[in-house]
Motif scaffolding. Sequence first.
Motif, PDB file in Angstrom:
ATOM      1  N   ARG A   1      -9.366   6.545   4.092  1.00  0.00           N
ATOM      2  CA  ARG A   1      -9.170   5.639   3.389  1.00  0.00           C
ATOM      3  C   ARG A   1      -8.906   4.274   4.268  1.00  0.00           C
ATOM      4  O   ARG A   1      -8.839   4.254   5.468  1.00  0.00           O
ATOM      5  CB  ARG A   1      -7.818   5.769   2.680  1.00  0.00           C
ATOM      6  CG  ARG A   1      -7.551   6.900   1.477  1.00  0.00           C
ATOM      7  CD  ARG A   1      -6.651   6.601   0.605  1.00  0.00           C
ATOM      8  NE  ARG A   1      -6.753   7.527  -0.561  1.00  0.00           N
ATOM      9  CZ  ARG A   1      -7.586   7.381  -1.347  1.00  0.00           C
ATOM     10  NH1 ARG A   1      -8.520   6.681  -1.573  1.00  0.00           N
ATOM     11  NH2 ARG A   1      -7.587   8.435  -2.386  1.00  0.00           N
ATOM     12  N   LEU A   2      -9.280   3.191   3.634  1.00  0.00           N
ATOM     13  CA  LEU A   2      -9.164   1.694   4.237  1.00  0.00           C
ATOM     14  C   LEU A   2      -8.074   1.165   3.715  1.00  0.00           C
ATOM     15  O   LEU A   2      -7.433   1.427   2.383  1.00  0.00           O
ATOM     16  CB  LEU A   2     -10.426   1.307   3.984  1.00  0.00           C
ATOM     17  CG  LEU A   2     -11.616   1.917   4.739  1.00  0.00           C
ATOM     18  CD1 LEU A   2     -13.000   1.204   4.419  1.00  0.00           C
ATOM     19  CD2 LEU A   2     -11.384   1.750   6.159  1.00  0.00           C
ATOM     20  N   ILE A   3      -7.439   0.266   4.584  1.00  0.00           N
ATOM     21  CA  ILE A   3      -6.401  -1.014   3.833  1.00  0.00           C
ATOM     22  C   ILE A   3      -7.228  -2.191   3.879  1.00  0.00           C
ATOM     23  O   ILE A   3      -7.738  -2.645   4.850  1.00  0.00           O
ATOM     24  CB  ILE A   3      -5.441  -0.818   4.920  1.00  0.00           C
ATOM     25  CG1 ILE A   3      -4.690   0.394   5.036  1.00  0.00           C
ATOM     26  CG2 ILE A   3      -4.376  -1.885   4.408  1.00  0.00           C
ATOM     27  CD1 ILE A   3      -3.423   0.517   5.926  1.00  0.00           C
ATOM     28  N   ARG A   4      -7.037  -2.572   2.824  1.00  0.00           N
ATOM     29  CA  ARG A   4      -7.696  -4.007   2.721  1.00  0.00           C
ATOM     30  C   ARG A   4      -6.563  -5.143   2.524  1.00  0.00           C
ATOM     31  O   ARG A   4      -5.781  -5.153   1.728  1.00  0.00           O
ATOM     32  CB  ARG A   4      -8.556  -4.309   1.446  1.00  0.00           C
ATOM     33  CG  ARG A   4      -9.274  -5.368   1.060  1.00  0.00           C
ATOM     34  CD  ARG A   4     -10.393  -5.468  -0.050  1.00  0.00           C
ATOM     35  NE  ARG A   4      -8.992  -5.506  -1.246  1.00  0.00           N
ATOM     36  CZ  ARG A   4      -9.764  -5.548  -2.667  1.00  0.00           C
ATOM     37  NH1 ARG A   4     -10.850  -5.363  -2.729  1.00  0.00           N
ATOM     38  NH2 ARG A   4      -8.749  -5.509  -3.589  1.00  0.00           N
ATOM     39  N   ASP A   5      -6.907  -6.217   3.152  1.00  0.00           N
ATOM     40  CA  ASP A   5      -5.968  -7.315   3.065  1.00  0.00           C
ATOM     41  C   ASP A   5      -6.719  -8.509   2.673  1.00  0.00           C
ATOM     42  O   ASP A   5      -7.666  -8.634   2.997  1.00  0.00           O
ATOM     43  CB  ASP A   5      -5.417  -7.714   4.477  1.00  0.00           C
ATOM     44  CG  ASP A   5      -4.351  -6.819   5.233  1.00  0.00           C
ATOM     45  OD1 ASP A   5      -3.745  -6.193   4.404  1.00  0.00           O
ATOM     46  OD2 ASP A   5      -4.307  -6.675   6.244  1.00  0.00           O
TER      47      ASP A   5
ATOM     48  N   VAL B   1     -17.024   2.754  -2.915  1.00  0.00           N
ATOM     49  CA  VAL B   1     -17.854   3.840  -3.753  1.00  0.00           C
ATOM     50  C   VAL B   1     -19.109   2.799  -4.075  1.00  0.00           C
ATOM     51  O   VAL B   1     -18.604   1.643  -4.722  1.00  0.00           O
ATOM     52  CB  VAL B   1     -16.868   4.259  -4.762  1.00  0.00           C
ATOM     53  CG1 VAL B   1     -17.838   5.146  -5.953  1.00  0.00           C
ATOM     54  CG2 VAL B   1     -15.848   5.009  -4.457  1.00  0.00           C
ATOM     55  N   GLY B   2     -20.306   3.253  -3.886  1.00  0.00           N
ATOM     56  CA  GLY B   2     -21.405   2.452  -4.198  1.00  0.00           C
ATOM     57  C   GLY B   2     -21.433   1.062  -3.905  1.00  0.00           C
ATOM     58  O   GLY B   2     -21.779   0.100  -4.409  1.00  0.00           O
ATOM     59  N   GLY B   3     -21.003   0.949  -2.410  1.00  0.00           N
ATOM     60  CA  GLY B   3     -20.788  -0.248  -1.734  1.00  0.00           C
ATOM     61  C   GLY B   3     -19.479  -1.313  -2.325  1.00  0.00           C
ATOM     62  O   GLY B   3     -19.588  -2.393  -1.842  1.00  0.00           O
ATOM     63  N   LYS B   4     -18.861  -0.862  -3.338  1.00  0.00           N
ATOM     64  CA  LYS B   4     -17.659  -1.643  -3.778  1.00  0.00           C
ATOM     65  C   LYS B   4     -16.535  -1.236  -3.108  1.00  0.00           C
ATOM     66  O   LYS B   4     -16.386   0.125  -3.256  1.00  0.00           O
ATOM     67  CB  LYS B   4     -17.671  -1.922  -5.012  1.00  0.00           C
ATOM     68  CG  LYS B   4     -19.016  -2.611  -5.411  1.00  0.00           C
ATOM     69  CD  LYS B   4     -18.989  -3.322  -6.831  1.00  0.00           C
ATOM     70  CE  LYS B   4     -20.224  -4.026  -7.325  1.00  0.00           C
ATOM     71  NZ  LYS B   4     -20.272  -5.554  -7.395  1.00  0.00           N
TER      72      LYS B   4
END
Length: 121
Positions: free
Chosen positions: A96-100, A111-114
């Motif tokens: 998984r990634l964490i987005r700020d 998923v699908g570039g989003k």
Amino acid sequence: MARTTPKTTPRGKVGKVATGEVVMNNAARTRLASTVHFGSAVVSAASPKQVELRRNVTTGQAALARAAIKIVKAGVSLPVGGSVPLYRADPQDPSRLIRDLNGKTSTGVFVGGKFKVSIKR
């Protein structure tokens, strides 16, 4: 027909030489030559004078002194504007990634570039 490029001869005359041709400059034969081997290539050049060596060492030391402050500081500073997301790996779950984004932190996957949010923090 070989492509030609201009060259300057030891006497300053401009001539043409085929691209890839070896050109010997015999103008600096007064000083000893240094030879460096790069695989099958051999490069010889006049050894620099002591004055040139001292000047280059002084210039290099000054450049290192200017860069030393930045080199010893750990990390990278990323100035980020308004709505620019920053992503990093989740230390608990490497899949998984964490987005700020805009002061909010979310965990998810692409998923699908989003980015698909699975957990909001």
